[in-house]
Motif scaffolding. Structure first.
Motif, PDB file in Angstrom:
ATOM      1  N   HIS A   1     -88.905  57.977 -82.778  1.00 57.45           N
ATOM      2  CA  HIS A   1     -90.306  57.811 -82.419  1.00 57.45           C
ATOM      3  C   HIS A   1     -90.523  58.112 -80.933  1.00 57.45           C
ATOM      4  O   HIS A   1     -89.590  58.081 -80.121  1.00 57.45           O
ATOM      5  CB  HIS A   1     -90.763  56.387 -82.749  1.00 57.45           C
ATOM      6  CG  HIS A   1     -90.650  56.061 -84.200  1.00 57.45           C
ATOM      7  ND1 HIS A   1     -91.471  56.630 -85.157  1.00 57.45           N
ATOM      8  CD2 HIS A   1     -89.779  55.254 -84.879  1.00 57.45           C
ATOM      9  CE1 HIS A   1     -91.132  56.165 -86.350  1.00 57.45           C
ATOM     10  NE2 HIS A   1     -90.101  55.333 -86.210  1.00 57.45           N
ATOM     11  N   ARG A   2     -91.778  58.418 -80.579  1.00 60.43           N
ATOM     12  CA  ARG A   2     -92.151  58.650 -79.186  1.00 60.43           C
ATOM     13  C   ARG A   2     -92.516  57.319 -78.543  1.00 60.43           C
ATOM     14  O   ARG A   2     -93.214  56.492 -79.141  1.00 60.43           O
ATOM     15  CB  ARG A   2     -93.348  59.597 -79.094  1.00 60.43           C
ATOM     16  CG  ARG A   2     -93.068  61.031 -79.444  1.00 60.43           C
ATOM     17  CD  ARG A   2     -94.368  61.824 -79.432  1.00 60.43           C
ATOM     18  NE  ARG A   2     -95.049  61.719 -78.126  1.00 60.43           N
ATOM     19  CZ  ARG A   2     -96.362  61.793 -77.979  1.00 60.43           C
ATOM     20  NH1 ARG A   2     -97.152  61.938 -79.038  1.00 60.43           N
ATOM     21  NH2 ARG A   2     -96.900  61.722 -76.781  1.00 60.43           N
TER      22      ARG A   2
ATOM     23  N   THR B   1     -93.487  60.292 -87.406  1.00 61.94           N
ATOM     24  CA  THR B   1     -93.223  59.876 -86.036  1.00 61.94           C
ATOM     25  C   THR B   1     -94.412  59.100 -85.472  1.00 61.94           C
ATOM     26  O   THR B   1     -95.564  59.528 -85.580  1.00 61.94           O
ATOM     27  CB  THR B   1     -92.945  61.092 -85.140  1.00 61.94           C
ATOM     28  OG1 THR B   1     -91.796  61.771 -85.640  1.00 61.94           O
ATOM     29  CG2 THR B   1     -92.701  60.668 -83.704  1.00 61.94           C
ATOM     30  N   LYS B   2     -94.135  57.963 -84.857  1.00 59.28           N
ATOM     31  CA  LYS B   2     -95.157  57.147 -84.233  1.00 59.28           C
ATOM     32  C   LYS B   2     -95.059  57.268 -82.711  1.00 59.28           C
ATOM     33  O   LYS B   2     -93.991  57.581 -82.163  1.00 59.28           O
ATOM     34  CB  LYS B   2     -95.001  55.681 -84.630  1.00 59.28           C
ATOM     35  CG  LYS B   2     -95.088  55.430 -86.134  1.00 59.28           C
ATOM     36  CD  LYS B   2     -96.472  55.750 -86.681  1.00 59.28           C
ATOM     37  CE  LYS B   2     -96.581  55.420 -88.165  1.00 59.28           C
ATOM     38  NZ  LYS B   2     -97.925  55.735 -88.701  1.00 59.28           N
ATOM     39  N   HIS B   3     -96.180  57.028 -82.051  1.00 62.08           N
ATOM     40  CA  HIS B   3     -96.210  56.988 -80.592  1.00 62.08           C
ATOM     41  C   HIS B   3     -96.541  55.555 -80.192  1.00 62.08           C
ATOM     42  O   HIS B   3     -97.670  55.080 -80.416  1.00 62.08           O
ATOM     43  CB  HIS B   3     -97.239  57.954 -80.034  1.00 62.08           C
ATOM     44  CG  HIS B   3     -97.200  58.052 -78.541  1.00 62.08           C
ATOM     45  ND1 HIS B   3     -98.180  58.694 -77.804  1.00 62.08           N
ATOM     46  CD2 HIS B   3     -96.294  57.589 -77.624  1.00 62.08           C
ATOM     47  CE1 HIS B   3     -97.872  58.628 -76.513  1.00 62.08           C
ATOM     48  NE2 HIS B   3     -96.746  57.951 -76.385  1.00 62.08           N
ATOM     49  N   CYS B   4     -95.572  54.866 -79.604  1.00 58.41           N
ATOM     50  CA  CYS B   4     -95.712  53.451 -79.268  1.00 58.41           C
ATOM     51  C   CYS B   4     -95.762  53.259 -77.762  1.00 58.41           C
ATOM     52  O   CYS B   4     -95.088  53.972 -77.005  1.00 58.41           O
ATOM     53  CB  CYS B   4     -94.568  52.634 -79.861  1.00 58.41           C
ATOM     54  SG  CYS B   4     -94.541  52.621 -81.669  1.00 58.41           S
TER      55      CYS B   4
ATOM     56  N   LEU C   1     -89.477  48.737 -87.345  1.00 62.97           N
ATOM     57  CA  LEU C   1     -88.972  49.856 -88.140  1.00 62.97           C
ATOM     58  C   LEU C   1     -88.959  49.511 -89.624  1.00 62.97           C
ATOM     59  O   LEU C   1     -89.286  50.352 -90.468  1.00 62.97           O
ATOM     60  CB  LEU C   1     -87.563  50.224 -87.668  1.00 62.97           C
ATOM     61  CG  LEU C   1     -87.456  50.795 -86.249  1.00 62.97           C
ATOM     62  CD1 LEU C   1     -85.993  51.011 -85.872  1.00 62.97           C
ATOM     63  CD2 LEU C   1     -88.245  52.090 -86.118  1.00 62.97           C
TER      64      LEU C   1
ATOM     65  N   ASP D   1    -100.047  54.261 -81.712  1.00 63.93           N
ATOM     66  CA  ASP D   1     -99.860  53.726 -83.057  1.00 63.93           C
ATOM     67  C   ASP D   1     -99.543  52.238 -83.040  1.00 63.93           C
ATOM     68  O   ASP D   1     -99.908  51.513 -83.968  1.00 63.93           O
ATOM     69  CB  ASP D   1     -98.750  54.500 -83.779  1.00 63.93           C
ATOM     70  CG  ASP D   1     -99.151  55.946 -84.036  1.00 63.93           C
ATOM     71  OD1 ASP D   1    -100.160  56.155 -84.745  1.00 63.93           O
ATOM     72  OD2 ASP D   1     -98.479  56.850 -83.510  1.00 63.93           O
TER      73      ASP D   1
ATOM     74  N   LEU E   1     -92.525  49.713 -90.913  1.00 66.15           N
ATOM     75  CA  LEU E   1     -92.908  51.107 -91.144  1.00 66.15           C
ATOM     76  C   LEU E   1     -92.352  51.621 -92.473  1.00 66.15           C
ATOM     77  O   LEU E   1     -93.050  52.276 -93.248  1.00 66.15           O
ATOM     78  CB  LEU E   1     -92.409  51.992 -89.999  1.00 66.15           C
ATOM     79  CG  LEU E   1     -93.123  51.900 -88.654  1.00 66.15           C
ATOM     80  CD1 LEU E   1     -92.458  52.842 -87.656  1.00 66.15           C
ATOM     81  CD2 LEU E   1     -94.605  52.233 -88.791  1.00 66.15           C
TER      82      LEU E   1
ATOM     83  N   LEU F   1     -86.690  52.201 -80.756  1.00 66.88           N
ATOM     84  CA  LEU F   1     -87.638  53.065 -81.462  1.00 66.88           C
ATOM     85  C   LEU F   1     -87.379  54.538 -81.156  1.00 66.88           C
ATOM     86  O   LEU F   1     -87.497  55.394 -82.041  1.00 66.88           O
ATOM     87  CB  LEU F   1     -89.068  52.692 -81.087  1.00 66.88           C
ATOM     88  CG  LEU F   1     -89.519  51.250 -81.379  1.00 66.88           C
ATOM     89  CD1 LEU F   1     -91.019  51.112 -81.231  1.00 66.88           C
ATOM     90  CD2 LEU F   1     -89.059  50.788 -82.751  1.00 66.88           C
TER      91      LEU F   1
END
Length: 383
Positions: free
Chosen positions: A26-27, A2-5, A366, A227, A369, A21
């Motif tokens: 993802h967050r 999980t990424k935080h964007c 995505l 991220d 990633l 996202l």
């Protein structure tokens, strides 16, 4: 993983990328300096009249992109709307774009389509083989009389410089019709969200994986700890204008109200250079399914954009493009940031193109990633 964007800007770009996202698990944090979402397509009901007001100028949704049309209809109920623009030139009202009715009215004729085509061809300046400027393109396209009546003064006001100094490409986007079609846009899908654009963007952002922070300006130093950052503010602003400011035109909105119907249409342009405004917009006509006794209107007066103003129209002449190239080089060396939207890529974008590019950008992130590949500074080239 999980990424935080971080989405800098809660307009269409940030909302659409953020939603994509978040739906992928993802967050997402969406931050905007203003006290509302939806950016320049923000709408709000006027308390006194009940009219849905397009606060930063009118936005009409039109597209041939079926996926984008389906996307916006997922988050809002769209009602049919056709933009039929009028213009005042030398004290008379005409239809835009220039069509058969405009031609016949202006020249006092009753020409049929083939006759009008030949008539305008005879007016055109055929000595201009390869138009280099807006003015040359207009003279080659419609002749001096229509150019001076409908394009010259309006363009001078809109861009603040002579049409001789503007590229021919600007006029190539303006249609000339030899029938009585006065629909400003020719796209298959056209409409307005019944409850306004702000409600639509709020619905896009309504996801448990998305947190929204308003009245929260974001500087470059604030982006640490995420991220990835998707930045929809001015590209030169991200770099604190270290190379200089890109040129924009802005608008002064002069709001007034009227007890009744002021002009009988949503948009009335003013072609004469002596009239300060480029147009007057009457906002209740953008929602023809509603009925309001009172009216809210805005005169729009363009001028050069200064620090602190809202940038609306990127100028993109030779000097601006050269400066943009320098900022693009800086952006390419900036890790973890992708520049998106109208301001982030210094391009004038319609809403449907903004959404299309946002969908494509989110999907590219995505995919990057999944492949372990870097995300580029631009998913759509500004140059």
């Amino acid at each position: 993983m999980t990424k935080h964007c971080l989405m800098v800007g809660a307009g269409l770009s940030g909302a659409v990328i953020g939603r994509l996202l978040a739906e992928a698990g993802h967050r997402v944090t969406v931050a905007d300096a203003r006290d509302h979402v939806a950016g320049n397509c923000h709408t709000a009901r006027d308390a006194a009249t009940g009219v849905m007001v397009h606060v930063y100028g009118p936005h009409i949704f039109h597209t041939d992109d079926a996926e984008v049309w389906d996307y916006v209809n997922r988050f809002a109920t769209f009602r049919p709307y056709r933009n039929r623009v009028k213009t005042v030139s030398d004290g008379r009202v005409y239809s835009l774009p220039i069509n058969l009715h405009t031609i016949n009215q202006f020249f006092g004729k009753t020409l049929r389509p083939d006759e009008a085509r030949a008539f305008i061809a005879a007016k055109a300046d055929h000595s201009i083989a390869e138009p280099q400027s807006f003015e040359e393109q207009a003279l080659r396209f419609v002749g001096r009389e229509l150019y001076e009546a409908f394009f010259k003064g309006y363009t001078l006001k809109q861009w603040g410089c002579s049409p001789h100094d503007l590229p021919a490409s600007i006029l190539k986007r303006l249609p000339l019709r030899f029938n009585y079609d006065d629909d400003y846009f020719a796209h298959r899908f056209q409409g307005m969200p019944e409850q306004g654009y702000t409600a639509m963007v709020e619905a896009i952002l309504d996801h448990p994986g998305i947190s929204v922070r308003l009245q929260s300006p974001v500087a470059r130093a604030d982006a640490a700890g995420y991220d990835h950052v998707f930045y929809s503010g001015p590209i030169d602003g991200w770099f604190d204008y270290r190379l200089g400011r890109l040129g924009y035109r802005t608008l002064d909105f002069q709001r007034f109200t009227y007890a009744g119907d002021y002009q009988g249409c949503a948009v009335m342009n003013y072609a004469d250079a002596a009239v300060p405004q480029t147009r007057i917009t009457e906002h209740k006509h953008f929602a023809p399914w509603e009925d309001h006794a009172g009216s809210v209107l805005y005169r729009e007066v363009p001028r050069a954009c200064e620090p602190g103003d809202i940038p609306y129209y990127p100028i993109r002449l030779v000097a601006e493009k050269a400066l943009l190239s320098d900022y693009v080089a800086l952006a390419a060396a900036e890790p973890g940031v992708t520049f998106v939207g109208r301001l982030g890529t210094y391009r004038y974008l319609d809403m449907d193109v903004t959404i299309r590019e946002a969908l494509d950008c989110g999907r590219r992130y995505l995919a990057a990633l999944a492949e372990g590949a870097p995300m580029p500074a631009f998913a759509a080239s500004p140059l």
